[in-house]
Scaffold this motif. Structure first.
Motif, PDB file in Angstrom:
ATOM      1  N   PRO A   1       0.837  -1.205   0.000  1.00 45.13           N
ATOM      2  CA  PRO A   1       0.000   0.000   0.000  1.00 45.13           C
ATOM      3  C   PRO A   1       0.869   1.251   0.000  1.00 45.13           C
ATOM      4  O   PRO A   1       1.975   1.266   0.542  1.00 45.13           O
ATOM      5  N   THR A   2       0.368   2.285  -0.608  1.00 46.35           N
ATOM      6  CA  THR A   2       1.090   3.547  -0.699  1.00 46.35           C
ATOM      7  C   THR A   2       0.354   4.625   0.087  1.00 46.35           C
ATOM      8  O   THR A   2      -0.773   4.418   0.562  1.00 46.35           O
ATOM      9  N   SER A   3       0.996   5.783   0.208  1.00 44.14           N
ATOM     10  CA  SER A   3       0.340   6.899   0.894  1.00 44.14           C
ATOM     11  C   SER A   3      -0.911   7.338   0.138  1.00 44.14           C
ATOM     12  O   SER A   3      -1.876   7.832   0.733  1.00 44.14           O
ATOM     13  N   ARG A   4      -0.906   7.134  -1.193  1.00 43.19           N
ATOM     14  CA  ARG A   4      -2.102   7.462  -1.980  1.00 43.19           C
ATOM     15  C   ARG A   4      -3.270   6.563  -1.582  1.00 43.19           C
ATOM     16  O   ARG A   4      -4.412   7.025  -1.483  1.00 43.19           O
ATOM     17  N   ASP A   5      -2.971   5.266  -1.330  1.00 45.20           N
ATOM     18  CA  ASP A   5      -4.021   4.344  -0.889  1.00 45.20           C
ATOM     19  C   ASP A   5      -4.591   4.782   0.455  1.00 45.20           C
ATOM     20  O   ASP A   5      -5.804   4.725   0.696  1.00 45.20           O
TER      21      ASP A   5
ATOM     22  N   GLN B   1      -2.847  13.396   0.046  1.00 44.15           N
ATOM     23  CA  GLN B   1      -1.587  12.758   0.413  1.00 44.15           C
ATOM     24  C   GLN B   1      -0.767  13.651   1.333  1.00 44.15           C
ATOM     25  O   GLN B   1      -0.025  13.157   2.197  1.00 44.15           O
ATOM     26  N   ALA B   2      -0.898  14.959   1.159  1.00 47.20           N
ATOM     27  CA  ALA B   2      -0.171  15.888   2.037  1.00 47.20           C
ATOM     28  C   ALA B   2      -0.627  15.723   3.480  1.00 47.20           C
ATOM     29  O   ALA B   2       0.184  15.761   4.417  1.00 47.20           O
ATOM     30  N   THR B   3      -1.930  15.508   3.666  1.00 47.15           N
ATOM     31  CA  THR B   3      -2.447  15.305   5.024  1.00 47.15           C
ATOM     32  C   THR B   3      -1.916  14.002   5.611  1.00 47.15           C
ATOM     33  O   THR B   3      -1.556  13.938   6.794  1.00 47.15           O
ATOM     34  N   VAL B   4      -1.833  12.964   4.794  1.00 44.99           N
ATOM     35  CA  VAL B   4      -1.267  11.697   5.251  1.00 44.99           C
ATOM     36  C   VAL B   4       0.173  11.906   5.709  1.00 44.99           C
ATOM     37  O   VAL B   4       0.598  11.409   6.767  1.00 44.99           O
ATOM     38  N   SER B   5       0.949  12.658   4.941  1.00 44.03           N
ATOM     39  CA  SER B   5       2.342  12.913   5.296  1.00 44.03           C
ATOM     40  C   SER B   5       2.444  13.678   6.610  1.00 44.03           C
ATOM     41  O   SER B   5       3.295  13.374   7.452  1.00 44.03           O
ATOM     42  N   LEU B   6       1.563  14.662   6.790  1.00 50.13           N
ATOM     43  CA  LEU B   6       1.576  15.434   8.034  1.00 50.13           C
ATOM     44  C   LEU B   6       1.283  14.550   9.242  1.00 50.13           C
ATOM     45  O   LEU B   6       1.956  14.621  10.277  1.00 50.13           O
ATOM     46  N   VAL B   7       0.260  13.711   9.122  1.00 54.13           N
ATOM     47  CA  VAL B   7      -0.161  12.883  10.255  1.00 54.13           C
ATOM     48  C   VAL B   7       0.885  11.820  10.578  1.00 54.13           C
ATOM     49  O   VAL B   7       1.306  11.667  11.729  1.00 54.13           O
TER      50      VAL B   7
ATOM     51  N   GLY C   1       3.943  11.757   9.762  1.00 51.84           N
ATOM     52  CA  GLY C   1       5.208  12.376  10.118  1.00 51.84           C
ATOM     53  C   GLY C   1       5.130  13.135  11.419  1.00 51.84           C
ATOM     54  O   GLY C   1       6.087  13.796  11.822  1.00 51.84           O
ATOM     55  N   ASP C   2       3.961  13.044  12.106  1.00 57.67           N
ATOM     56  CA  ASP C   2       3.721  13.682  13.397  1.00 57.67           C
ATOM     57  C   ASP C   2       3.915  15.199  13.334  1.00 57.67           C
ATOM     58  O   ASP C   2       4.468  15.807  14.238  1.00 57.67           O
ATOM     59  N   LYS C   3       3.470  15.790  12.232  1.00 55.73           N
ATOM     60  CA  LYS C   3       3.551  17.240  12.063  1.00 55.73           C
ATOM     61  C   LYS C   3       2.162  17.861  11.915  1.00 55.73           C
ATOM     62  O   LYS C   3       2.012  18.966  11.408  1.00 55.73           O
ATOM     63  N   TRP C   4       1.137  17.160  12.378  1.00 57.61           N
ATOM     64  CA  TRP C   4      -0.244  17.549  12.095  1.00 57.61           C
ATOM     65  C   TRP C   4      -0.851  18.507  13.099  1.00 57.61           C
ATOM     66  O   TRP C   4      -1.816  19.207  12.790  1.00 57.61           O
ATOM     67  N   ARG C   5      -0.298  18.567  14.303  1.00 54.35           N
ATOM     68  CA  ARG C   5      -0.935  19.368  15.351  1.00 54.35           C
ATOM     69  C   ARG C   5      -1.013  20.843  14.942  1.00 54.35           C
ATOM     70  O   ARG C   5      -0.012  21.438  14.543  1.00 54.35           O
ATOM     71  N   GLY C   6      -2.197  21.402  15.067  1.00 55.52           N
ATOM     72  CA  GLY C   6      -2.413  22.779  14.683  1.00 55.52           C
ATOM     73  C   GLY C   6      -2.702  22.950  13.201  1.00 55.52           C
ATOM     74  O   GLY C   6      -2.999  24.071  12.748  1.00 55.52           O
ATOM     75  N   ARG C   7      -2.604  21.857  12.448  1.00 59.06           N
ATOM     76  CA  ARG C   7      -2.819  21.946  10.999  1.00 59.06           C
ATOM     77  C   ARG C   7      -3.911  20.985  10.530  1.00 59.06           C
ATOM     78  O   ARG C   7      -4.510  21.182   9.470  1.00 59.06           O
TER      79      ARG C   7
ATOM     80  N   SER D   1      -7.196  18.344  12.120  1.00 51.28           N
ATOM     81  CA  SER D   1      -8.016  18.068  13.299  1.00 51.28           C
ATOM     82  C   SER D   1      -7.693  16.686  13.883  1.00 51.28           C
ATOM     83  O   SER D   1      -7.157  15.810  13.197  1.00 51.28           O
ATOM     84  N   GLU D   2      -8.038  16.530  15.164  1.00 50.27           N
ATOM     85  CA  GLU D   2      -7.852  15.237  15.838  1.00 50.27           C
ATOM     86  C   GLU D   2      -8.611  14.140  15.093  1.00 50.27           C
ATOM     87  O   GLU D   2      -8.117  13.023  14.928  1.00 50.27           O
ATOM     88  N   ARG D   3      -9.843  14.466  14.650  1.00 44.69           N
ATOM     89  CA  ARG D   3     -10.661  13.473  13.953  1.00 44.69           C
ATOM     90  C   ARG D   3      -9.990  13.022  12.656  1.00 44.69           C
ATOM     91  O   ARG D   3      -9.918  11.822  12.365  1.00 44.69           O
ATOM     92  N   THR D   4      -9.492  13.970  11.875  1.00 44.95           N
ATOM     93  CA  THR D   4      -8.848  13.626  10.613  1.00 44.95           C
ATOM     94  C   THR D   4      -7.577  12.809  10.851  1.00 44.95           C
ATOM     95  O   THR D   4      -7.322  11.827  10.143  1.00 44.95           O
ATOM     96  N   ALA D   5      -6.795  13.194  11.867  1.00 42.21           N
ATOM     97  CA  ALA D   5      -5.579  12.441  12.194  1.00 42.21           C
ATOM     98  C   ALA D   5      -5.929  11.006  12.560  1.00 42.21           C
ATOM     99  O   ALA D   5      -5.242  10.055  12.167  1.00 42.21           O
ATOM    100  N   GLY D   6      -7.032  10.838  13.299  1.00 44.74           N
ATOM    101  CA  GLY D   6      -7.467   9.495  13.664  1.00 44.74           C
ATOM    102  C   GLY D   6      -7.880   8.682  12.451  1.00 44.74           C
ATOM    103  O   GLY D   6      -7.584   7.476  12.366  1.00 44.74           O
TER     104      GLY D   6
END
Length: 343
Positions: free
Chosen positions: A8-12, A21-27, A29-35, A37-42
Motif C-alpha cells: 500500500p502507498t500513501s495514496r491508498d 496525500q499531504a495530510t497523510v504525510s503530516l499525520v 510524520g507527526d507534524k499535524w498538530r495545529g494543521r 483536526s484530531e478526527r482527521t488524524a485518527g
C-alpha cells in the motif's frame, strides 16, 4: 490484499481516509498538530493500520536530512535506574517514529567517546543521563555544528545543553534525612557514593543542611563505590570506628544501603532495632532485602519520557517543558526510632 499484491502507498491511505496525500504525510510524520483536526488524524492512522501501510522512512529521512534517531548516553548499565529511563524515552520515541540507541559510556561519568565515525551524521540528537555537559563534547560537537543535547539529572547551571530534565534530588535527600531525625536519631552517618557528579554533590549538601538545622544532631560521612560490597565495607569500618556509633545511615543509593545492612548483620546489629538504614532510588533491590528498605522513589520512566519529549520539542523549534520532577519518600521496615541509650 494477498501476499503478491503491491505494498500500500500513501495514496491508498489518502483515498481510504478521504484526505489528501499531504495530510497523510503530516499525520504519519507527526507534524499535524495545529494543521489537521484530531478526527482527521485518527482517520489517517486508522486507514494506515487497516491497510498495513509503512512509510518509507529511509527515503523520507534522506529528503529531510534527518535520521530520526536519538542516542541515550548513560554512565553504566549496572543500575536499573538507567534501564527505566531508557524505557520511558523509547516509549515516547516510538510514538513519533524515532528510534533510541542506548550507549553506556566506557568512561562512566567521564568524557564519552563518539561510537560512530561521526555522531552528527548518524543522529538527530543526544540525551545524556547523570553526566556533565562537557563530557558530551565528542558527541554533541564543539565547532558550531552542534547536535541538540538534552541533559538528564545534571547541573542546571552548566552551559551547553538545549534542554535539561531534573528530578528534585535535594528534596528527596532532605525528606529521608528529616524522616530519620524525626524518629529521634541524632548520630547519623552519610554513606556517600564516591562519584564526582552533580547529583551526588547535591545529595551531600541536602543531608548536611538537614542535620545542621537540628540541635544536637551530628553527621559523619564515608565514601564508597556505588556497589553493594563497597557499601558493606565502608559501613562496617565506620560502625567500628572509636567514638559514638551512628544509629542511622543515610545512603546515596539502594545498593549502598543493602551493603550497609550486610555490615550490620556481620557486626551483630539488628536493622532497624539497633540501626536504621535508608536508601535512594527505590530499585527492585529495595524490596528484595529484609527488612525492606526505606528509600526515595525517583520517577525514572518519566525522566526518560520528558527527556525524549524535550529533544523532540527542540528539533521542532518549540520550548521544552520546565520544572523539576517530584520524588517521594517510601517508608518501609528498615527505619525505626533509635535504641534507648543506657548507662
Amino acid at each position: 490484499m494477498t501476499e503478491h499484491s503491491a505494498r500500500p502507498t500513501s495514496r491508498d491511505v489518502a483515498r481510504a481516509a478521504g484526505v489528501s496525500q499531504a495530510t497523510v504525510s503530516l499525520v504519519l510524520g507527526d507534524k499535524w498538530r495545529g494543521r489537521v483536526s484530531e478526527r482527521t488524524a485518527g482517520l489517517v492512522r486508522d486507514a494506515s493500520r487497516t491497510l498495513g501501510y509503512r512509510p518509507n522512512l529511509a527515503a523520507r529521512n534522506l529528503r529531510l536530512g534527518t535520521t530520526r534517531t536519538a542516542l541515550l548516553v548513560v554512565p553504566a548499565l549496572t543500575n536499573e535506574f538507567f534501564a527505566r529511563v531508557y524505557t520511558g524515552a523509547a516509549e515516547v520515541a516510538a510514538e513519533h517514529g524515532f528510534g533510541v540507541l542506548l550507549y553506556p559510556s566506557p568512561e562512566g561519568t567521564g568524557p564519552a567517546r563518539d561510537p560512530f565515525a561521526s555522531a552528527r551524521a548518524a543522529l538527530d540528537g543526544v540525551i545524556a543521563s547523570s553526566m556533565a555537559t562537557a563530557a558530551l563534547d565528542a558527541l554533541s560537537g564543539t565547532d558550531g555544528a552542534h547536535l541538540p543535547l538534552v541533559m538528564l539529572d545534571s547541573d542546571p547551571a552548566a552551559p551547553g545543553a538545549a534542554a535539561r530534565v531534573n528530578v528534585d534530588i535535594a528534596d528527596g535527600m532532605r525528606r529521608v534525612t528529616e524522616h530519620l531525625l524525626g524518629l529521634g536519631h541524632r548520630e547519623l552517618l552519610h554513606v556517600a557514593a564516591d562519584v564526582d557528579s552533580w547529583t551526588f554533590r547535591v545529595r551531600a549538601e541536602a543531608v548536611a543542611d538537614a542535620v545542621r538545622n537540628v540541635p544536637g544532631a551530628a553527621l559523619r560521612t564515608v565514601r564508597a563505590d556505588l556497589e553493594v560490597e563497597a557499601g558493606r565495607a565502608a559501613a562496617e569500618q565506620a560502625l567500628t570506628t572509636p567514638g559514638p556509633r551512628p544509629t542511622a545511615l543515610v545512603c546515596d543509593g539502594d545498593m549502598l544501603a543493602a551493603g550497609a545492612c550486610k555490615a550490620a548483620r556481620r557486626l551483630g546489629l539488628r536493622v532497624p532495632e539497633d540501626l536504621s538504614v535508608s536508601g535512594f532510588d527505590d530499585l527492585a533491590l529495595a524490596t528484595a532485602v529484609e527488612p525492606e528498605l526505606t528509600t526515595v522513589r525517583l520517577p525514572a520512566e518519566q525522566v526518560g519520557r520528558r527527556g525524549m519529549d524535550a529533544l523532540l520539542r527542540v528539533l521542532e523549534g518549540r520550548r521544552p517543558e520546565g520544572g523539576d520532577l517530584p520524588v517521594s519518600l517510601v517508608v518501609r521496615g528498615s527505619t525505626a526510632p533509635p535504641p534507648a541509650r543506657t548507662g
